[in-house]
Enzyme design. Structure first.
Site, mmCIF file in Angstrom:
data_model
loop_
_atom_site.group_PDB
_atom_site.id
_atom_site.type_symbol
_atom_site.label_atom_id
_atom_site.label_comp_id
_atom_site.label_asym_id
_atom_site.label_seq_id
_atom_site.Cartn_x
_atom_site.Cartn_y
_atom_site.Cartn_z
ATOM 1 N N GLY A 143 -8.803 -6.390 -0.431
ATOM 2 C CA GLY A 143 -9.440 -5.605 0.308
ATOM 3 C C GLY A 143 -7.659 -4.105 0.589
ATOM 4 N N LYS A 190 4.880 -10.267 -0.490
ATOM 5 C CA LYS A 190 5.892 -11.530 -0.489
ATOM 6 C C LYS A 190 5.614 -13.114 -0.706
ATOM 7 C CE LYS A 190 9.674 -9.461 3.087
ATOM 8 N NZ LYS A 190 9.425 -8.624 2.596
ATOM 9 N N HIS A 196 5.326 11.696 -9.891
ATOM 10 C CA HIS A 196 6.593 13.128 -9.958
ATOM 11 C C HIS A 196 7.810 12.094 -10.829
ATOM 12 C CE1 HIS A 196 3.619 14.881 -8.655
ATOM 13 N NE2 HIS A 196 2.712 14.026 -7.536
ATOM 14 N N ALA A 246 -4.994 -9.153 1.750
ATOM 15 C CA ALA A 246 -5.424 -7.923 2.561
ATOM 16 C C ALA A 246 -4.461 -6.846 2.539
ATOM 17 C CB ALA A 246 -6.316 -8.076 3.015
#
Length: 158
Positions: free
Chosen positions: A112, A150, A83, A130
């Site tokens: 994950g 980071k 959008h 993760a």
């Protein structure tokens, strides 16, 4: 390489690639089923020996996942914003949506529950911790983690 094509777009899948989509296919969890969606004109190219667990990949432009990449459980990879950020555009048939290609280079590992956003290239052999949200390019052979992701460290390849 297997190529699946429709009026919407294309998916290419290399040999030896495993795509899991069920609650018992990954010990780390699997509450989300694997979904590959391709909007009109989108392309997804998945290389050889890639492993993807219960993750979502959505392409309106182009997503390339090179050889020997691991995509952990419940990851999300988008090459679009879906959008416009401007209310006027959203009310006007959602015009001015930004789409930028995504590339995950060979040997990378996406931990994950991570999110990879539009325009990102993840370097060769790099690791994304993760739960990270990746909003910009990651160099080769580095570990990045967090929200936003980071730099953690560089590592040697043996």
């Amino acid at each position: 390489m297997r190529i699946l094509s429709s009026t919407f777009g294309k998916i290419r899948i290399g040999k030896g690639t495993t795509i899991n989509s069920c609650w018992y296919s990954n010990k780390a969890g699997g509450g989300q089923k694997k979904t590959s969606l391709i909007a009109e004109g989108g392309e997804i190219s998945i290389g050889k020996n890639v492993g993807i667990s219960n993750s979502t990949i959505y392409s309106r432009k182009n997503i390339i996942i090179e050889d020997n990449v691991m995509v952990g459980v419940n990851c999300v990879i988008y090459d679009t914003d879906f959008h416009s950020i401007y209310i006027e555009d959203r009310l006007n048939e959602n015009i001015n949506i930004i789409d930028k290609p995504v590339r995950i280079k060979s040997g990378a590992w996406i931990g994950g529950h991570s999110i990879i956003l539009k325009g990102v290239t993840i370097g060769k052999n790099s690791v994304i911790g993760a739960g990270s949200i990746v909003t910009h390019d990651i160099p080769d052979n580095e570990v990045w983690a967090g929200n936003p992701a980071k730099y953690i460290k560089k590592f040697k390849i043996y």
